[in-house]
Motif scaffolding. Structure first.
Motif, short mmCIF file in Angstrom:
data_model
loop_
_atom_site.label_atom_id
_atom_site.label_comp_id
_atom_site.label_asym_id
_atom_site.label_seq_id
_atom_site.Cartn_x
_atom_site.Cartn_y
_atom_site.Cartn_z
N PHE A 50 0.86 -1.18 0.00
CA PHE A 50 0.00 0.00 0.00
C PHE A 50 0.90 1.24 0.00
CE2 PHE A 50 -2.67 -3.32 1.47
CZ PHE A 50 -3.98 -2.96 1.25
N PHE A 51 0.69 2.11 -0.97
CA PHE A 51 1.46 3.35 -1.06
C PHE A 51 0.51 4.54 -0.96
CE2 PHE A 51 3.98 0.29 -3.52
CZ PHE A 51 5.22 0.43 -2.93
N TYR A 52 0.96 5.58 -0.29
CA TYR A 52 0.17 6.81 -0.15
C TYR A 52 1.08 8.01 -0.41
CZ TYR A 52 -2.26 10.73 2.01
OH TYR A 52 -2.84 11.95 2.24
N CYS A 53 0.63 8.94 -1.22
CA CYS A 53 1.43 10.10 -1.58
C CYS A 53 1.03 11.30 -0.73
CB CYS A 53 1.25 10.43 -3.06
SG CYS A 53 2.16 11.91 -3.60
N GLU A 54 1.93 11.73 0.16
CA GLU A 54 1.69 12.97 0.88
C GLU A 54 1.97 14.16 -0.03
OE1 GLU A 54 3.67 13.37 4.60
OE2 GLU A 54 2.22 12.09 5.64
N PHE A 55 3.10 14.10 -0.75
CA PHE A 55 3.35 15.11 -1.78
C PHE A 55 4.33 14.51 -2.79
CE2 PHE A 55 5.88 16.16 2.00
CZ PHE A 55 7.17 16.08 1.51
N PRO A 56 4.10 14.79 -4.09
CA PRO A 56 4.95 14.21 -5.14
C PRO A 56 6.24 15.00 -5.31
CG PRO A 56 3.27 15.58 -6.12
CD PRO A 56 3.00 15.59 -4.63
N ALA A 57 7.13 14.45 -6.12
CA ALA A 57 8.38 15.13 -6.43
C ALA A 57 8.11 16.32 -7.35
CB ALA A 57 9.33 14.16 -7.11
N GLN A 58 9.05 17.24 -7.39
CA GLN A 58 8.94 18.36 -8.31
C GLN A 58 8.95 17.86 -9.75
OE1 GLN A 58 11.63 21.68 -7.41
NE2 GLN A 58 11.89 20.89 -5.35
N THR A 59 9.85 16.91 -10.04
CA THR A 59 9.89 16.24 -11.33
C THR A 59 10.24 14.78 -11.10
OG1 THR A 59 12.24 16.74 -11.68
CG2 THR A 59 10.64 18.33 -12.54
N GLY A 60 9.74 13.90 -11.97
CA GLY A 60 10.06 12.48 -11.87
C GLY A 60 9.40 11.81 -10.69
N GLY A 61 9.99 10.70 -10.24
CA GLY A 61 9.50 10.01 -9.06
C GLY A 61 8.32 9.10 -9.27
N ALA A 62 7.99 8.78 -10.52
CA ALA A 62 6.88 7.86 -10.78
C ALA A 62 7.23 6.46 -10.30
CB ALA A 62 6.53 7.86 -12.26
N THR A 63 6.20 5.63 -10.14
CA THR A 63 6.36 4.23 -9.75
C THR A 63 5.95 3.34 -10.92
OG1 THR A 63 5.96 4.70 -7.41
CG2 THR A 63 5.62 2.43 -8.13
N PRO A 64 6.89 2.88 -11.74
CA PRO A 64 6.55 1.99 -12.85
C PRO A 64 6.12 0.61 -12.35
CG PRO A 64 8.59 3.16 -13.28
CD PRO A 64 8.27 3.36 -11.83
N ILE A 65 5.22 -0.01 -13.09
CA ILE A 65 4.66 -1.31 -12.74
C ILE A 65 4.65 -2.18 -13.99
CG2 ILE A 65 2.67 -2.52 -11.74
CD1 ILE A 65 1.79 0.23 -10.64
N ILE A 66 4.83 -3.50 -13.81
CA ILE A 66 4.72 -4.43 -14.92
C ILE A 66 4.23 -5.78 -14.40
CG2 ILE A 66 7.10 -5.29 -14.80
CD1 ILE A 66 7.08 -5.17 -17.92
N MET A 208 11.53 -4.82 -20.07
CA MET A 208 10.63 -4.37 -19.02
C MET A 208 10.50 -2.85 -19.02
SD MET A 208 12.00 -6.99 -16.07
CE MET A 208 11.02 -6.34 -14.73
N ALA A 209 11.62 -2.17 -19.21
CA ALA A 209 11.60 -0.71 -19.24
C ALA A 209 10.76 -0.19 -20.40
CB ALA A 209 13.02 -0.17 -19.33
N ALA A 210 10.74 -0.94 -21.51
CA ALA A 210 9.99 -0.51 -22.69
C ALA A 210 8.51 -0.83 -22.59
CB ALA A 210 10.58 -1.16 -23.94
N HIS A 211 8.13 -1.76 -21.70
CA HIS A 211 6.73 -2.21 -21.62
C HIS A 211 6.07 -1.88 -20.28
CE1 HIS A 211 8.29 -4.59 -24.99
NE2 HIS A 211 7.04 -4.68 -25.40
N ARG A 212 6.69 -1.09 -19.49
CA ARG A 212 6.16 -0.74 -18.18
C ARG A 212 5.02 0.27 -18.30
NH1 ARG A 212 10.43 3.77 -15.90
NH2 ARG A 212 10.10 5.23 -17.62
N VAL A 213 4.27 0.39 -17.22
CA VAL A 213 3.30 1.47 -17.05
C VAL A 213 3.73 2.27 -15.83
CG1 VAL A 213 0.91 2.07 -16.52
CG2 VAL A 213 1.40 0.19 -18.11
N ALA A 214 3.97 3.56 -16.01
CA ALA A 214 4.49 4.39 -14.91
C ALA A 214 3.34 5.14 -14.23
CB ALA A 214 5.53 5.38 -15.44
N PHE A 215 3.22 4.94 -12.92
CA PHE A 215 2.20 5.61 -12.12
C PHE A 215 2.77 6.93 -11.62
CE2 PHE A 215 -0.17 6.54 -8.25
CZ PHE A 215 -1.48 6.27 -8.63
#
Length: 267
Positions: A50-66, A208-215
């Motif tokens: 379980f992940f919860y975002c208090e505040f996101p990064a200024q840039t980047g920081g996504a969580t890719p999933i596959i 995997m990097a080419a077929h991921r979905v980034a959250f």
């Protein structure tokens, strides 16, 4: 909002204080965390993240999933001989832990933090209980090699084969002054990976990097990952970024835990 941990898991990449779980993904922001099943190299693995975002990064920081079964299918189709060897022989994880936490390393957790102890005796007791072999270095660092563990398993719920491990994370991300990522994985019988296997795994990581979905995170987002079915990673980012995480449940037990029926002698 605070997320609670079901119990303490010292092998996870999370810091816990009391009953509250603090930010996940403590690797330096300029370092990616490669794809892995959470705690795949540990004996006790969580079923859900379980992940919860208090505040996101200024840039980047996504969580890719596959999906892990998609990775297993690719490995079987693109590198059948390597997939067969990994399934039949299993794997071991090899890593040197520093004597003190190294905040500049993506794998800088010390053996004291990893085993939640201040003594060598405490670390040795934990390793012996887990079937891990070890060697102390003169500077206080600790070389560890796990018992044999599976690389490919069948999910008992769906019958699908999964690439259930942390192999890609190890061979692409376990790198610092103490560790060579290309030596982080061995076959389950202790033999070093051959060149064909290393090349196949590196290519699989690229696939995997080419077929991921980034959250991509926004404040207040909640993400739940089935740790038995999906792998996740973390992109580099510009801080600050605060994602809380909690690990829940026991991963389903599978007969022998392997995609192949043959059992190998013990990470």
């Amino acid at each position: 909002m605070r997320l609670r941990s079901e119990r303490r898991r010292t092998c996870a990449l999370f810091e816990e204080r009391g009953s509250h779980l603090l930010p996940c993904g403590q690797a330096p922001p300029q370092e990616k965390i490669p794809f892995h099943h959470e705690m795949a190299q540990c004996e006790d693995k969580p079923a859900f993240l379980f992940f919860y975002c208090e505040f996101p990064a200024q840039t980047g920081g996504a969580t890719p999933i596959i999906p892990s079964n998609a990775v297993a299918t690719h490995l079987r189709e693109a590198h059948p001989a390597v997939a067969q060897r990994l399934a039949a022989r299993g794997i071991r994880y090899a890593r040197t832990l520093p004597a003190q936490d190294d905040p500049l390393s993506p794998i800088g957790k010390s053996w004291r933090t990893s085993f939640n102890t201040d003594t060598r005796q405490g670390a040795e007791a934990a390793m012996a209980a887990a079937g891990t072999t070890w060697r102390w270095h003169g500077n206080g660092d600790l070389y560890t090699e796990t018992k044999q563990m599976p690389a490919l398993v069948v999910d008992g719920r769906s019958g699908k084969e999964m690439f259930y491990n942390a192999v890609i994370a190890a061979i692409t991300g376990w790198e610092d002054g103490r560790n060579d990522p290309l030596k982080a994985i061995r076959y389950g019988d202790g033999e070093e990976l051959d060149g064909e296997a290393v090349a196949a795994l590196l290519e699989t990581g690229e696939w995997m990097a080419a077929h991921r979905v980034a959250f991509g995170w926004q404040s207040g987002d909640v993400l739940i990952i089935d740790n038995q079915a999906a792998m996740h990673s973390r992109e580099t980012f510009t801080p600050p970024r605060r994602i809380l995480a909690s690990l829940w449940g026991e991963a389903l037990r599978r007969p022998e835990g392997r995609a192949e029926p043959a059992r190998q002698s013990s990470r």
